[in-house]
Design an enzyme around this catalytic site. Structure first.
Site, PDB file in Angstrom:
ATOM      1  N   GLN A 157       0.822  -1.211   0.000  1.00 54.30           N
ATOM      2  CA  GLN A 157       0.000   0.000   0.000  1.00 54.30           C
ATOM      3  C   GLN A 157       0.856   1.262   0.000  1.00 54.30           C
ATOM      4  O   GLN A 157       1.692   1.446   0.884  1.00 54.30           O
ATOM      5  CB  GLN A 157      -0.926   0.021   1.229  1.00 54.30           C
ATOM      6  N   GLN A 179      -0.258  -0.256  -5.690  1.00 54.29           N
ATOM      7  CA  GLN A 179      -1.348  -0.648  -4.801  1.00 54.29           C
ATOM      8  C   GLN A 179      -1.859   0.559  -4.027  1.00 54.29           C
ATOM      9  O   GLN A 179      -1.071   1.315  -3.452  1.00 54.29           O
ATOM     10  CB  GLN A 179      -0.872  -1.733  -3.827  1.00 54.29           C
ATOM     11  N   ASP A 180      -3.207   0.760  -4.033  1.00 57.21           N
ATOM     12  CA  ASP A 180      -3.847   1.845  -3.264  1.00 57.21           C
ATOM     13  C   ASP A 180      -3.411   3.236  -3.720  1.00 57.21           C
ATOM     14  O   ASP A 180      -3.123   4.117  -2.905  1.00 57.21           O
ATOM     15  CB  ASP A 180      -3.545   1.692  -1.755  1.00 57.21           C
ATOM     16  N   ASP A 201      -6.460  -2.671  -5.877  1.00 58.69           N
ATOM     17  CA  ASP A 201      -7.362  -1.765  -5.137  1.00 58.69           C
ATOM     18  C   ASP A 201      -6.984  -0.301  -5.368  1.00 58.69           C
ATOM     19  O   ASP A 201      -6.996   0.507  -4.428  1.00 58.69           O
ATOM     20  CB  ASP A 201      -7.292  -2.051  -3.622  1.00 58.69           C
ATOM     21  N   ARG A 268     -13.206  -5.489  -5.826  1.00 58.19           N
ATOM     22  CA  ARG A 268     -13.459  -6.509  -4.807  1.00 58.19           C
ATOM     23  C   ARG A 268     -13.932  -5.797  -3.542  1.00 58.19           C
ATOM     24  O   ARG A 268     -13.609  -4.618  -3.313  1.00 58.19           O
ATOM     25  CB  ARG A 268     -12.207  -7.352  -4.543  1.00 58.19           C
TER      26      ARG A 268
END
Length: 362
Positions: A157, A179-180, A201, A268
């Site tokens: 993240q 990520q993120d 994500d 998700r």
């Protein structure tokens, strides 16, 4: 006078969920954008309208964005305060606190004015604190900026921008990470004409947010799985969600050559009542036929709301999609209209004053 009347009627229609008729356009902007404001939006010399100028070479008021934010915090009043950030790469972590309302960051364009940081969970930070730029003060606007986190995919993240700013707008900006990347943390937000890059994500959080005319680029992930969204609604009464309207979801240049070995999903469920819709969006062949991915076993599959409405492209077929109770192929325009700018974030009542073009209905 007549203009005010039509605005009042428009807002009333919005409140009462009467189908919205699209405004007429002139030069790509709704007609309510005054010629002067249209000029300001299209203007390449925003320095003249700026309250503060930031420049790496010392030709402005400050050489860092952080110093400009500190100066802005000492201003009197809370009207629109424009900080023009000249082209350059600014390596700094910037925080715009809750007391700093109506700040506008204007850059020289995507890839020209770049704010970059490298904090990450892998590097010892938290997801929340890893943001290169974090905005809490309401009414924030960014235009022509690149927000970047260079921690890399292996550091997990790592947020490029976190926004908890109510009524915030991002216009012609780029958000680059893995990520993120983009933490749409809370409140009402609108993204128009932006580029968003990431792997896992990479659009996540629990804001009420609409993306319009944006390019969403999935990158090459280390674990061979991409998830575009992870929406975090924790209660069915929250009016939050991610609405992706009239956008394009495609493979970034590093993913294209290896696309066949990577599975890319639309989202998700990060939290139990996760809510995300894709409306009239181009989904390229990178999107896996199942469309959506579990978070953990059966978690949230009955309580989430995932919807797709009139999408196009090789990845848009819904015939092989997941069979979860919470997944919906939306066929009714009335249902889809719940997630538009006009209805989902009440855009007709606050976006006109930002002078950023938007489409209120489907």
């Amino acid at each position: 006078m007549s203009n005010n009347v039509s605005k009042l009627i428009s807002n009333t229609l919005s409140i009462n969920k009467v189908p919205y008729a699209e405004p007429s356009y002139k030069g790509g902007y709704p007609t309510w954008v005054k010629p002067g404001d249209r000029k300001l939006l299209q203007s390449s010399s925003l320095a003249s309208q700026a309250n503060i100028v930031v420049s790496k070479d010392g030709s402005g008021d400050y050489t860092t964005i952080g110093a400009a934010i500190t100066a802005a915090s000492k201003r009197s009043g809370s009207g629109r305060h424009v900080i023009y950030v000249k082209a350059g790469t600014y390596s700094e972590n910037v925080q715009i606190g809750s007391g700093l309302k109506n700040i506008m960051l204007v850059g020289d364009g995507i890839g020209k004015t770049i704010v970059t940081g490298s904090k990450s969970v892998g590097g010892g930070s938290t997801t929340f604190k890893s943001a290169t730029v974090a905005v809490v003060g309401d009414g924030f606007i960014a235009r022509g900026m690149t927000f970047r986190n260079t921690a890399g995919a292996s550091n997990h993240q790592s947020v490029a921008l976190r926004s908890g700013s109510d009524l915030s707008v991002y216009y012609q900006c780029s958000f680059e990470g893995y990520q993120d990347t983009l933490y749409t943390y809370s409140e009402r937000q609108f993204y128009r004409g932006c580029d968003i890059y990431g792997t896992v994500d990479f659009i996540f959080g629990n804001a009420a947010v609409v993306f319009q005319n944006c390019n969403i680029y999935a990158r090459n992930p280390p674990n061979k799985i991409n998830t575009v969204t992870a929406q975090g609604r924790t209660d069915p009464n929250q009016n939050t969600g991610i609405s992706i309207h009239d956008c394009k979801v495609t493979a970034a240049s590093d993913l294209k050559p290896v696309q066949g070995s990577v599975k890319t999903y639309l989202g998700r469920p990060w939290k139990e009542y996760s809510r995300t819709v894709f409306l009239k969006t181009y989904l390229d062949s990178l999107i896996n036929s199942a469309g959506w991915l579990e978070w953990s076993g059966n978690f949230a599959l009955n309580t989430l709301y995932y919807g797709e409405y009139m999408n196009t492209g090789d990845g848009s077929s819904t015939s092989g999609r997941v069979k979860w109770a919470g997944y919906h192929v939306i066929t009714s325009s009335t249902e889809a209209a719940k997630f538009t700018v006009g209805n989902f974030i009440s855009g007709n009542s606050w976006l006109p004053s930002t002078n950023v073009p938007f489409t209120s209905g489907l």
